[in-house]
Design an enzyme around this catalytic site. Structure first.
Site, PDB file in Angstrom:
ATOM      1  N   SER A 221       0.801  -1.227   0.000  1.00  0.00           N
ATOM      2  CA  SER A 221       0.000   0.000   0.000  1.00  0.00           C
ATOM      3  C   SER A 221       0.832   1.275   0.000  1.00  0.00           C
ATOM      4  O   SER A 221       1.613   1.499  -0.905  1.00  0.00           O
ATOM      5  CB  SER A 221      -0.956  -0.044   1.186  1.00  0.00           C
ATOM      6  OG  SER A 221      -1.859   1.016   1.121  1.00  0.00           O
ATOM      7  N   HIS A 222       0.692   2.082   1.048  1.00  0.00           N
ATOM      8  CA  HIS A 222       1.344   3.396   1.088  1.00  0.00           C
ATOM      9  C   HIS A 222       2.793   3.305   1.553  1.00  0.00           C
ATOM     10  O   HIS A 222       3.487   4.309   1.612  1.00  0.00           O
ATOM     11  CB  HIS A 222       0.574   4.315   2.029  1.00  0.00           C
ATOM     12  CG  HIS A 222       0.458   3.730   3.400  1.00  0.00           C
ATOM     13  ND1 HIS A 222      -0.369   2.657   3.662  1.00  0.00           N
ATOM     14  CD2 HIS A 222       1.105   4.004   4.541  1.00  0.00           C
ATOM     15  CE1 HIS A 222      -0.233   2.322   4.934  1.00  0.00           C
ATOM     16  NE2 HIS A 222       0.655   3.119   5.493  1.00  0.00           N
TER      17      HIS A 222
ATOM     18  N   ASP B 241      -2.983   6.281  -3.223  1.00  0.00           N
ATOM     19  CA  ASP B 241      -1.779   5.673  -2.647  1.00  0.00           C
ATOM     20  C   ASP B 241      -1.219   4.556  -3.522  1.00  0.00           C
ATOM     21  O   ASP B 241      -1.659   4.358  -4.655  1.00  0.00           O
ATOM     22  CB  ASP B 241      -2.068   5.165  -1.232  1.00  0.00           C
ATOM     23  CG  ASP B 241      -2.972   3.942  -1.232  1.00  0.00           C
ATOM     24  OD1 ASP B 241      -3.763   3.798  -2.186  1.00  0.00           O
ATOM     25  OD2 ASP B 241      -2.871   3.135  -0.302  1.00  0.00           O
TER      26      ASP B 241
ATOM     27  N   ASP C  50      -1.485   1.343  -3.792  1.00  0.00           N
ATOM     28  CA  ASP C  50      -2.351   0.327  -4.388  1.00  0.00           C
ATOM     29  C   ASP C  50      -3.723   0.861  -4.775  1.00  0.00           C
ATOM     30  O   ASP C  50      -4.612   0.085  -5.128  1.00  0.00           O
ATOM     31  CB  ASP C  50      -2.479  -0.886  -3.461  1.00  0.00           C
ATOM     32  CG  ASP C  50      -3.086  -0.518  -2.110  1.00  0.00           C
ATOM     33  OD1 ASP C  50      -2.927   0.644  -1.681  1.00  0.00           O
ATOM     34  OD2 ASP C  50      -3.722  -1.387  -1.484  1.00  0.00           O
TER      35      ASP C  50
ATOM     36  N   ASP D 225      -6.210   2.390  -3.078  1.00  0.00           N
ATOM     37  CA  ASP D 225      -7.426   2.319  -2.263  1.00  0.00           C
ATOM     38  C   ASP D 225      -7.636   3.550  -1.382  1.00  0.00           C
ATOM     39  O   ASP D 225      -8.692   3.699  -0.780  1.00  0.00           O
ATOM     40  CB  ASP D 225      -7.481   1.020  -1.439  1.00  0.00           C
ATOM     41  CG  ASP D 225      -6.271   0.800  -0.559  1.00  0.00           C
ATOM     42  OD1 ASP D 225      -5.371   1.663  -0.555  1.00  0.00           O
ATOM     43  OD2 ASP D 225      -6.222  -0.242   0.126  1.00  0.00           O
ATOM     44  N   ARG D 226      -6.637   4.431  -1.290  1.00  0.00           N
ATOM     45  CA  ARG D 226      -6.822   5.634  -0.467  1.00  0.00           C
ATOM     46  C   ARG D 226      -7.061   6.852  -1.345  1.00  0.00           C
ATOM     47  O   ARG D 226      -6.744   6.840  -2.540  1.00  0.00           O
ATOM     48  CB  ARG D 226      -5.576   5.905   0.375  1.00  0.00           C
ATOM     49  CG  ARG D 226      -5.265   4.806   1.357  1.00  0.00           C
ATOM     50  CD  ARG D 226      -4.141   5.216   2.273  1.00  0.00           C
ATOM     51  NE  ARG D 226      -3.886   4.165   3.244  1.00  0.00           N
ATOM     52  CZ  ARG D 226      -3.280   4.350   4.417  1.00  0.00           C
ATOM     53  NH1 ARG D 226      -2.843   5.556   4.730  1.00  0.00           N
ATOM     54  NH2 ARG D 226      -3.102   3.344   5.245  1.00  0.00           N
TER      55      ARG D 226
ATOM     56  N   LYS E 192     -11.670  -0.373   0.144  1.00  0.00           N
ATOM     57  CA  LYS E 192     -11.759   1.061  -0.015  1.00  0.00           C
ATOM     58  C   LYS E 192     -11.269   1.400  -1.414  1.00  0.00           C
ATOM     59  O   LYS E 192     -10.569   0.608  -2.034  1.00  0.00           O
ATOM     60  CB  LYS E 192     -10.972   1.786   1.072  1.00  0.00           C
ATOM     61  CG  LYS E 192      -9.510   1.403   1.251  1.00  0.00           C
ATOM     62  CD  LYS E 192      -8.989   2.048   2.530  1.00  0.00           C
ATOM     63  CE  LYS E 192      -7.492   1.881   2.726  1.00  0.00           C
ATOM     64  NZ  LYS E 192      -7.117   0.593   3.320  1.00  0.00           N
TER      65      LYS E 192
HETATM   66  C1  VG1 Z   1      -3.446   1.693   8.427  1.00  0.00           C
HETATM   67  C2  VG1 Z   1      -4.665   2.568   8.642  1.00  0.00           C
HETATM   68  C3  VG1 Z   1      -5.936   1.766   8.455  1.00  0.00           C
HETATM   69  C4  VG1 Z   1      -5.926   1.105   7.072  1.00  0.00           C
HETATM   70  C5  VG1 Z   1      -4.646   0.292   6.907  1.00  0.00           C
HETATM   71  C6  VG1 Z   1      -4.516  -0.286   5.522  1.00  0.00           C
HETATM   72  O1  VG1 Z   1      -3.421   0.670   9.400  1.00  0.00           O
HETATM   73  O2  VG1 Z   1      -4.634   3.158   9.911  1.00  0.00           O
HETATM   74  O3  VG1 Z   1      -7.045   2.605   8.615  1.00  0.00           O
HETATM   75  O4  VG1 Z   1      -7.036   0.275   6.912  1.00  0.00           O
HETATM   76  O5  VG1 Z   1      -3.513   1.107   7.139  1.00  0.00           O
HETATM   77  O6  VG1 Z   1      -4.555   0.706   4.549  1.00  0.00           O
HETATM   78  P1  VG1 Z   1      -2.506   0.747  10.717  1.00  0.00           P
HETATM   79  O7  VG1 Z   1      -2.695  -0.565  11.400  1.00  0.00           O
HETATM   80  O8  VG1 Z   1      -1.106   1.001  10.260  1.00  0.00           O
HETATM   81  O9  VG1 Z   1      -3.020   1.902  11.504  1.00  0.00           O
HETATM   82  V1  VG1 Z   1      -3.683   0.507   3.127  1.00  0.00           V
HETATM   83  O10 VG1 Z   1      -4.065   1.711   2.126  1.00  0.00           O
HETATM   84  O11 VG1 Z   1      -2.173   0.325   3.803  1.00  0.00           O
HETATM   85  O12 VG1 Z   1      -4.141  -1.058   2.531  1.00  0.00           O
HETATM   86 CO    CO Z   2      -3.611   1.300   0.229  1.00  0.00          CO
END
Ligand code: VG1
Ligand code: CO
Length: 538
Positions: free
Chosen positions: A108-109, A272, A274, A276-277, A371
């Site tokens: 992801s990010h 982001d 992937d 989804d954000r 998302k």
């Molecule tokens: C973070 C965010 C959470 C989100 C997750 C995955 O998790 O706070 O809201 O669902 O990332 O998003 P954490 O456990 O680091 O707080 V993504 O865009 O990384 O798939």
């Molecule tokens: Co993501």
């Protein structure tokens, strides 16, 4: 192939995330993928969807997974061309082609590259992230695995759309964008958006050199008629150009500065790694993700596919209560789930919620089970077009009606795990004694460790963050991140509600000063982490 277990293959908030170097160890990815295949339901002649955000190591794992899927009896694998599928597009493909599930390769990010992060997530047949029961079973399997299955076969050409056979299995390389773009066109009033574009509405979309580039170009520039160059950083790169593909005010600073400056376009948005954000910034007006959820929910009926069918609004616990006020006004239930999209799946499947969101820049609906960054951007566009209003005016009108939840998240990244665990443990010990205590002007009304009972299947998820609720409705929440790959990250979520009669256009930092001071006083952040200021404020 005989193998022995690796420690720590426990999926976190969103799949298994580790450094690329960890995933490159012989057998590491294979053990995890085989553990998935060993425990998930796939039935007869199953289809598996396979794709990722294109980061470094993506293609290697895709080739491994194809051979392993063939050895594990899948009938068909659908792979995004070039090994690419954004997370929401993967969710859609799983649903559309009735796959038994999918492997989404992404961190992801988190940054990408040989020394950065990689990740694998399994999504189930509804298109959503595997729920905790399934991730728990996968983890248990990784601890006892003694073999993984593969066949001898050459690498598949991932870049050419078409069908090839691998062993007895059919591999289809599909266009990663087309199905998703068609879905978006079904959901939204593209004609209305095209009309404002034709009359001069402008935007910038920053794809952050990550997966949404091709999707955004096709939809925004191709189908909606925005000028060429509207999408910037639109070519997915294996290392995201050396940046964090995290759409917030720190990592998308250029976009923020553009939007706050002279001659800003009408809308600024980003997504982001992937896809989804989403980040939403109007001309001169940043919209927090929590507010974005509330504003989208309040106006969702502007979009054709949602007319008359809002059944409920769901948000993760640390997300501000702005969406709850909208739910109340619209007479639909509001749900509060733990952090992570997997907790929305049951509510969406049961038709109990239509729109969901998280403070971490994730918003989505029942159109998929993830998302969806571009979806949120398109819903914003649809609303602005139909209401003929600017982002800033929409925000002001929203706050004038519902009041404003001033909100920020302070992240302390890469701190020592011992210190982070000790901080949380000390908070747990204090919980019972907190009610009634005063911190400056704030008085604690209630303090607890958030536990969620899923209203659909009754499953319980405990220890999902510590909440300190103050008299008057403001609050501080503490939790440790479940997506990092080094040390620990402490997240402190701060919220202060101001009613419509209050100051609706104040500076967020000033409005949260009392909560910030209380957070330090309650938790001893400096003492436990050695840090006197957060690394990232979003
Ligand atoms: C973070 C965010 C959470 C989100 C997750 C995955 O998790 O706070 O809201 O669902 O990332 O998003 P954490 O456990 O680091 O707080 V993504 O865009 O990384 O798939
Ligand atoms: Co993501």
């Amino acid at each position: 192939m005989p193998t022995t277990p690796f420690d720590g293959q426990k999926p976190g908030t969103s799949g298994l995330r580790k450094k690329v170097k960890v995933f490159q160890q012989p057998g590491y990815a294979e053990n995890f993928i085989q553990s998935v295949f060993d425990v998930v339901e796939k039935g007869e002649a199953a289809t598996l969807v396979l794709g990722g955000d294109g980061r470094f190591h993506n293609r290697t794992v895709i080739q491994q997974a194809i051979r392993m899927a063939a050895a594990n009896g899948y009938a068909r694998v659908l792979v995004g061309q070039g090994g690419i599928l954004s997370t929401p597009a993967a969710s859609h493909v799983i649903r559309k082609y009735k796959a038994s599930g999918g492997l989404v390769l992404s961190a992801s990010h988190n940054p990408g590259g040989p020394d950065e992060d990689f990740g694998i997530k399994y999504n189930i047949a509804n298109g959503g992230p595997a729920p905790e029961g399934v991730t728990g079973a996968i983890h248990a399997r990784t601890q006892e695995i003694d073999r993984w299955l593969t066949i001898e076969a050459q690498d598949v050409d991932l870049d050419t759309v078409g069908i090839v056979e691998v062993g007895d299995m059919n591999v289809q390389i599909i266009d990663p964008v087309a199905d998703y773009a068609d879905l978006m066109e079904d959901l939204f009033d593209f004609a209305a958006i095209r009309k404002i574009v034709a009359s001069g509405f402008t935007m910038r979309f920053d794809a952050m050199s990550a997966v949404t580039g091709p999707y955004a170009k096709e939809i925004l520039e191709g189908r909606l008629g925005f000028a060429e160059g509207t999408v910037v950083n639109g070519t997915p790169l294996e290392d995201f150009g050396g940046h964090h593909p995290d759409p917030n005010l720190i990592h998308a600073k250029d976009l923020y500065e553009l939007m706050m400056g002279e001659g800003a376009p009408d809308l600024g948005a980003a997504s982001d790694g992937d896809g989804d954000r989403n980040l939403i910034i109007g001309r001169g007006r940043f919209i927090t993700p929590s507010d974005s959820l509330a504003m989208l929910a309040a106006n969702i009926e502007c979009a054709p596919a949602y007319k008359g069918r809002l059944t409920g609004i769901a948000r993760s616990m640390p997300t501000s209560a702005a969406a709850d006020r909208v739910a109340e006004a619209l007479g639909v239930p509001a749900f509060e789930t733990p952090t992570g999209w997997k907790f929305f799946g049951n509510l969406l499947d049961a038709g109990m919620a239509t729109i969901c969101g998280e403070e971490s820049a994730g918003t989505g609906s029942d159109h998929v089970r993830e998302k969806d960054g571009l979806w949120a951007v398109l819903l914003w566009l649809n609303i602005l077009a139909v209401r003929d209003i600017s982002v800033d005016d929409l925000a002001k009108a929203h706050w004038a009606r519902f009041g404003r939840n001033y909100y920020a998240r302070h992240d302390y990244e890469g701190i020592e795990k011992e210190g982070a665990d000790a901080l949380m443990a000390a908070l747990m010990d204090e919980l019972e004694a907190l009610p009634g205590q005063e911190f400056g002007d704030l008085v604690v009304e209630e303090a607890d460790s958030f536990s969620y009972t899923d209203p659909v299947d009754g499953s319980v998820s405990a220890n999902q963050g510590i909440r300190i609720l103050f008299v008057g409705g403001s609050r501080v929440v503490f939790r440790l991140s479940g997506t990092g790959t080094a040390g620990a990250t402490l997240r402190v979520y701060l919220e202060n509600y101001v009613p419509p009669s209050g100051d609706l256009d104040a500076e967020t930092g000033a409005m949260l000063k009392a909560q910030i001071d209380a957070a330090e006083a309650v938790a001893g952040i400096a003492r436990f982490t050695g840090r006197t200021a957060p690394d990232v404020i979003t």
